[in-house]
Enzyme design. Structure first.
Site, PDB file in Angstrom:
ATOM      1  N   GLU A 124      88.548  26.076  38.134  1.00 55.67           N
ATOM      2  CA  GLU A 124      87.298  26.821  37.977  1.00 55.67           C
ATOM      3  C   GLU A 124      86.865  27.469  39.287  1.00 55.67           C
ATOM      4  O   GLU A 124      86.434  28.608  39.312  1.00 55.67           O
ATOM      5  CB  GLU A 124      86.186  25.892  37.469  1.00 55.67           C
ATOM      6  CG  GLU A 124      86.231  25.650  35.976  1.00 55.67           C
ATOM      7  CD  GLU A 124      86.157  26.940  35.174  1.00 55.67           C
ATOM      8  OE1 GLU A 124      85.282  27.766  35.455  1.00 55.67           O
ATOM      9  OE2 GLU A 124      87.003  27.143  34.292  1.00 55.67           O
ATOM     10  N   CYS A 162      87.776  41.427  25.267  1.00 56.18           N
ATOM     11  CA  CYS A 162      86.553  42.157  25.635  1.00 56.18           C
ATOM     12  C   CYS A 162      86.607  42.487  27.123  1.00 56.18           C
ATOM     13  O   CYS A 162      85.776  42.071  27.910  1.00 56.18           O
ATOM     14  CB  CYS A 162      85.324  41.315  25.298  1.00 56.18           C
ATOM     15  SG  CYS A 162      83.803  42.263  25.381  1.00 56.18           S
ATOM     16  N   CYS A 209      88.415  46.324  20.738  1.00 59.22           N
ATOM     17  CA  CYS A 209      87.476  45.995  19.654  1.00 59.22           C
ATOM     18  C   CYS A 209      88.156  45.907  18.288  1.00 59.22           C
ATOM     19  O   CYS A 209      87.726  45.134  17.433  1.00 59.22           O
ATOM     20  CB  CYS A 209      86.362  47.037  19.598  1.00 59.22           C
ATOM     21  SG  CYS A 209      85.461  47.159  21.153  1.00 59.22           S
ATOM     22  N   CYS A 221      78.912  42.261  16.913  1.00 58.28           N
ATOM     23  CA  CYS A 221      78.717  42.906  18.216  1.00 58.28           C
ATOM     24  C   CYS A 221      77.850  44.165  18.102  1.00 58.28           C
ATOM     25  O   CYS A 221      78.232  45.149  17.462  1.00 58.28           O
ATOM     26  CB  CYS A 221      80.089  43.257  18.813  1.00 58.28           C
ATOM     27  SG  CYS A 221      79.960  44.092  20.396  1.00 58.28           S
TER      28      CYS A 221
HETATM   29  S1  SF4 Z   1      83.714  44.205  19.498  1.00 56.90           S
HETATM   30 FE1  SF4 Z   1      82.214  43.746  21.070  1.00 56.90          FE
HETATM   31  S2  SF4 Z   1      82.744  41.703  21.769  1.00 56.90           S
HETATM   32 FE2  SF4 Z   1      84.494  42.480  20.664  1.00 56.90          FE
HETATM   33  S3  SF4 Z   1      85.812  43.444  22.215  1.00 56.90           S
HETATM   34 FE3  SF4 Z   1      84.491  45.029  21.377  1.00 56.90          FE
HETATM   35  S4  SF4 Z   1      82.776  45.068  22.784  1.00 56.90           S
HETATM   36 FE4  SF4 Z   1      83.793  43.129  23.113  1.00 56.90          FE
END
Ligand code: SF4
Length: 358
Positions: free
Chosen positions: A46, A201, A208, A217
């Site tokens: 971490e 993301c 997405c 989202c």
């Molecule tokens: S849908 Fe939203 S959470 Fe998923 S990758 Fe795209 S921006 Fe990121």
């Protein structure tokens, strides 16, 4: 939309199911610190992963664990040795804090990590998010985290309209992170959120179309994924200048250890012009009569820190023989074995350039 409206609209149960299903088949399950996820190795990983990508961290982590397999080994080692295994990773305060924390754990906690979040956060270098990660990943206890990746995912989830680092936004994101922590499979959930941020993301071009939480989202729904999260407002970075005098013999380089606090604390760096002049004053007969040195300049180079830019002018003084003296306050270090001493990464690049050209 305000946070409570987002939370009302968010189907948390489906969110968890979709995220954990994705994690089961597409998450990262073979990271070297995951088997088994001990508090000691989780903590080291971490700290190393702060501001550093996992792919960069892995070889450093493996070397570090080989050198310090247990908390006792780390605590018993000197700070200089710990720093030498950190050389190149940057942000050296992290290594010094690791070392200090290892000593505290050994002397005040019987060699164990405290199993409550508040006490964990009192240890040097362990902030709220790192404590949450150790707590969930190593102890499988529920706690929120908000590292860089998770911050980005959550900012997009609620389509945050200003820079996430603003105090009021951090408060909102922590509240959201806290609200989303499940009651079961918390270790997998935490790793899944980290992996989602790192693999799907991503900062530029988030994937997405294959995102498991796409239906929740807001940034995606509003077509804001390219403008959310809002970047940190630009600051004019101050510029500093320095000169490094690289006094080299065929086998060694003359270096000075920085004080443990301050820039590149505890690392070995070339002396400044003033320190080098002092060295010449002490030893000019040896330096200039017996073995006339070659003096050359290398290109000025820039190193960017979080808060300023540093321009360094390197001057190389090349001695044809290894001298039989060591000036006060300086030390000869082996220039072909950089892993023998802790040094900043720009010095490694310079020495490698010199080694190649001579
Ligand atoms: S849908 Fe939203 S959470 Fe998923 S990758 Fe795209 S921006 Fe990121």
């Amino acid at each position: 939309m305000l946070l409570h409206e987002h939370l009302k609209a968010l189907d948390v149960l489906t969110f968890h199911t979709q995220l954990l299903d994705w994690y089961t088949h597409s998450g990262r399950h073979t990271l070297p610190w995951q088997h088994p996820p001990l508090p000691y190795t989780t903590w080291i990983s971490e700290i190393m992963c702060q501001q550093t990508q996992v792919a960069t961290v892995i070889p450093y982590f493996n070397r570090f664990i080989q050198a310090f397999p247990t908390l006792e080994d780390l605590a018993a080692s000197s700070e200089a040795t710990v720093l030498s295994y950190w050389s190149g990773l940057g942000y050296y305060a992290r290594a010094r804090n690791l070392h200090r924390t290892a000593k505290i754990l050994l002397t005040q906690f019987n060699g164990h990590f405290p199993e409550d979040l508040e006490t964990l956060q009192t240890l040097p270098g362990i902030g709220r998010s790192t404590a949450g990660a150790i707590y969930t990943l190593a102890f499988n206890r529920p706690a929120p985290i908000l590292d860089g990746n998770v911050k980005r995912v959550l900012a997009r989830l609620i389509d945050l309209k200003s820079w996430p680092g603003l105090p009021e936004n951090l408060k909102t994101l922590w509240a959201l992170s806290e609200r989303l922590v499940p009651t079961q499979r918390v270790n997998e959930y935490t790793q899944a959120m980290m992996d989602l941020g790192a693999l799907i993301c991503t900062r530029k071009q988030p994937l997405c179309s294959v995102c498991p939480i796409q239906s929740h989202c807001q940034a995606y729904a509003q077509a804001h994924t390219q403008i959310c999260p809002v970047p940190r407002p630009k600051r004019i970075q101050p510029i500093r200048y320095n000169t490094w005098v690289l006094i080299i013999s065929p086998t060694h380089i003359l270096l000075k250890q920085n004080p443990s606090k301050g820039l590149w604390g505890g690392l070995w760096c070339p002396p400044s012009i003033e320190a080098a002049m002092d060295c010449f004053a002490q030893h000019h007969v040896h330096l200039f009569k017996k073995t006339p040195p070659t003096v050359s300049n290398l290109r000025i180079f820039k190193h960017t820190f979080t808060h300023f830019k540093l321009y360094i002018t390197p001057i190389v003084i090349d001695l044809s023989q290894h001298p039989d003296f060591t000036p006060n306050g300086l030390q000869w270090q082996p220039r072909h074995h950089l892993d023998h001493f802790a040094h900043p990464s720009p010095l490694a690049q310079l020495i490698q350039r010199i080694n190649r050209s001579i």
